[in-house]
Design an enzyme around this catalytic site. Structure first.
Site, PDB file in Angstrom:
ATOM      1  N   THR A 272       0.850  -1.196   0.000  1.00 31.33           N
ATOM      2  CA  THR A 272       0.000   0.000   0.000  1.00 31.33           C
ATOM      3  C   THR A 272       0.882   1.241   0.000  1.00 31.33           C
ATOM      4  OG1 THR A 272      -1.837  -1.068   1.144  1.00 31.33           O
ATOM      5  CG2 THR A 272      -1.749   1.325   1.259  1.00 31.33           C
ATOM      6  N   PHE A 274       1.098   5.255   0.634  1.00 32.45           N
ATOM      7  CA  PHE A 274       0.479   6.305   1.448  1.00 32.45           C
ATOM      8  C   PHE A 274       1.031   7.657   1.022  1.00 32.45           C
ATOM      9  CE2 PHE A 274       0.315   2.438   3.858  1.00 32.45           C
ATOM     10  CZ  PHE A 274      -0.874   2.482   4.568  1.00 32.45           C
TER      11      PHE A 274
END
Length: 650
Positions: A272, A274
């Site tokens: 992921t 960010f």
């Protein structure tokens, strides 16, 4: 046991020596950084790093160590050194980064967002959790946190559109990124057989990413929860051993749960990305490899997107992401999210973005920030580019451009619905000056359509406009009935979102010409804006206001000359037709003329409209229905006559 204890003590001493050596190395790294800064040298030296790894691998062989182990350890140390240098340089160029004490994130301590925050900032900041993305952004806006860290993309799930939507129309800027490997685990209160589990809680995305594993638990119901860490906390607080949660090993450690099974994701390559979001943008040193994130809206016509992407290619800008997203309020039209390699302070990037703006309806820079490796999350260093030679080439390019005459920017063409204005395309905009009911608006719309007008102006409600969204929806419905795009007045920032969903053109009256909060917000929506000149405003002030909108990304702006206050008392306003010529010398935007406020008799309307067209206006505004003050309005037959005279320009 005494001998074993002695050996373990020697291991501890060796580890302490290793830590002391790392500390000494980091001190030297800091001294090297200061020296590079003083001499203006490049931050990173790829050839030096390669040479060091080869030399240390040879030395490892002499010490009977595995060269691969030494290389792996040194790569980690070098990556950390690079990260440290990047962060120090950024803090020196942006002192505000050193004052960051509180960072907001969505979720609870132990969640993946919390881990990413800790990886990026360490323990020097306070991590403040919020229930949702919007709450996190609102905390940033209110100043209760200094920065926010939000997930933007997952390798399996895709983009986090809620975050994109929050940032696309805000003034917040992306100033950094962090990449976290997602390693899902099944957590429970105690060791137990998996077939005894009856319920599994986690965030919906985590459940989706572990479907294959969960299918192997046929007796367990899956329940979506607000956050992985909150799911762990719920399992802990309820004390039911038949419940389990999907979360990280860190969450298990933090809340005292057992790891029942590791690595339960359907795909091991689960990362992921960010974004670190700030109220203000930051400058990225040109020596740091950078990434720039953009929101792009093109015209809904053939080749529009290709033209923008070609502009990037022609300036040597590498695109790493392109994704489409439906535009709210515009069925079957799309906006695009782009990531490109490069620094907005870089001359080539600046030229590329300017070339795209000429072809785009809206181009917003979401942020420019240091680029990190897609897997390791450490500052990225490309072998493909030699920063020193690139900078020399840029200096040569800049000096050549300084010597050459700068080409004038091509005249813009603004699209209102399917109607084009500017660049030789001429349009008539017509409608009521004011209206008191839907019937008034519909009658004026029918007159405008019958006369041949291309855009319907909804006018202002004589009761003050009421609820802006309601009036705009009414105008939109009437516009669909007569098949004309609709322009609506916008008076305040809180009206923009509702009007942008209903109307094809947002009109800023002269009294709001210097309402900069409103103008900046209009610059972040993908709707064309007509900006009227204030009655006491200079042309330079009008241009400055237009540039406020352009700077925020919206490139579809029309200027409107509607009359100014002079010493002449015959009319309240005097139409300044010389302004059309002067504006076209100052800026590339189309100019529309509204003669209706500078006439005292209906017979003056058509001559002024013809004069405006003669000096190069790109559009004319006619009012077709009177207001309570009974000011002059145009007859549909006169509008039709004017359109017939200019039919070749429509």
């Amino acid at each position: 046991m005494d001998e074993l204890q002695a050996l373990r003590q020697r291991i501890d001493e060796a580890d302490r020596d290793l830590i002391e050596a790392l500390a000494r190395r980091m001190e030297v790294v800091d001294h090297i950084l200061r020296q590079k800064e003083a001499e203006g040298l490049e931050l990173f030296d790829l050839e030096r790093e390669k040479s060091l790894l080869n030399k240390m691998a040879d030395h490892a062989g002499q010490r009977r160590l595995d060269p691969k182990l030494v290389e792996r350890v040194l790569r980690e140390v070098i990556s950390h050194s690079r990260e440290l240098q990047t962060r120090r340089v950024q803090e020196r160029h942006n002192p505000g980064l050193r004052r960051v004490t509180r960072v907001g994130f969505q979720g609870a301590p132990g969640a993946y967002s919390w881990q990413a925050l800790r990886n990026h900032f360490g323990k020097k900041v306070e991590a403040v959790g919020f229930t949702g993305f919007r709450e996190t952004i609102e905390a940033l806006e209110q100043g209760s946190v200094d920065l926010a860290l939000l997930p933007i993309e997952n390798t399996l799930f895709g983009s986090i559109h809620d975050v994109y939507d929050l940032l696309a129309t805000s003034r917040y800027s992306v100033i950094g990124e962090e990449v976290l490997r997602i390693e899902h685990c099944l957590l429970g209160l105690k060791e137990m057989a998996l077939e005894d589990i009856r319920r599994v809680l986690s965030h919906p995305v985590a459940l989706e990413q572990c479907k294959t594993f969960l299918r192997g638990l046929p007796k367990a119901a899956n329940e979506a929860y607000i956050d992985t860490a909150e799911a762990v906390r719920k399992v802990k607080s309820e004390g039911d051993p038949r419940q389990a949660a999907i979360a990280s090993r860190e969450a298990a450690r933090r809340y005292g749960l057992q790891v029942l099974r590791e690595g339960i994701s359907d795909h091991p390559e689960n990362y992921t990305r960010f974004w670190v979001v700030s109220r203000e943008s930051v400058a990225v040193d040109l020596r740091i490899p950078s990434k720039t994130s953009l929101v792009l809206v093109t015209d809904h016509r053939e080749g529009a997107l290709v033209a923008c992407l070609t502009a990037l290619r022609d300036h040597g800008v590498n695109m790493t992401k392109l994704e489409s997203r439906p535009r709210h309020g515009s069925p079957w039209q799309y906006q695009f999210y782009l990531d490109v390699e490069g620094n907005i302070q870089d001359e080539s990037m600046d030229q590329a973005l300017e070339a795209v703006r000429k072809r785009a309806r809206l181009l917003r820079v979401l942020g420019c920030y240091p680029k990190v490796d897609a897997r390791s999350g450490v500052p990225y260093l490309s072998e493909a580019r030699d920063p020193q030679s690139r900078r020399r080439a840029l200096r040569r390019s800049a000096s050549q451009e300084d010597a050459a005459p700068q080409p004038r920017r091509e005249a813009a063409v603004v699209s209102v619905g399917k109607v084009e204005i500017g660049g030789g395309a001429f349009a008539v905009l017509a409608g009521p000056r004011t209206f008191t009911s839907a019937r008034d608006l519909r009658q004026a719309a029918e007159k405008a359509e019958a006369a041949g007008a291309r855009i319907l102006l909804s006018g202002e409600s004589e009761d003050g406009g009421g609820e802006a969204g309601r009036a705009a929806r009414l105008a939109s419905r009437v516009g669909r009935e007569v098949r004309l795009p609709v322009g609506c007045q916008v008076e305040a920032a809180e009206q923009v979102e509702a009007l942008a969903h209903c109307c094809d053109l947002l009109i800023v009256g002269g009294r709001n010409m210097q309402n900069y909060p409103l103008l900046r917000l209009l610059g972040r929506v993908a709707r064309p804006v007509l900006l009227e000149r204030g009655i006491n405003s200079t042309l330079d002030e009008l241009v400055a206001s237009a540039q406020e909108i352009l700077a925020e990304g919206n490139q579809h702006v029309l200027l409107c000359e509607r009359g100014i206050r002079t010493f002449e008392a015959a009319n309240r306003e005097t139409l300044d037709l010389g302004a059309v010529l002067a504006l076209k010398e100052r800026i590339h935007l189309p100019v529309v003329v509204n003669p209706m406020n500078a006439v005292s008799s209906p017979r003056e309307i058509l001559p002024l409209a013809r004069a405006a067209r003669a000096v190069g206006a790109d559009g004319i505004i006619f009012y077709l229905a009177p207001d309570s003050q009974e000011r002059p309005v145009a007859e549909p037959a006169e509008v039709a006559e004017f359109i017939a005279e200019n039919h070749d320009l429509g």
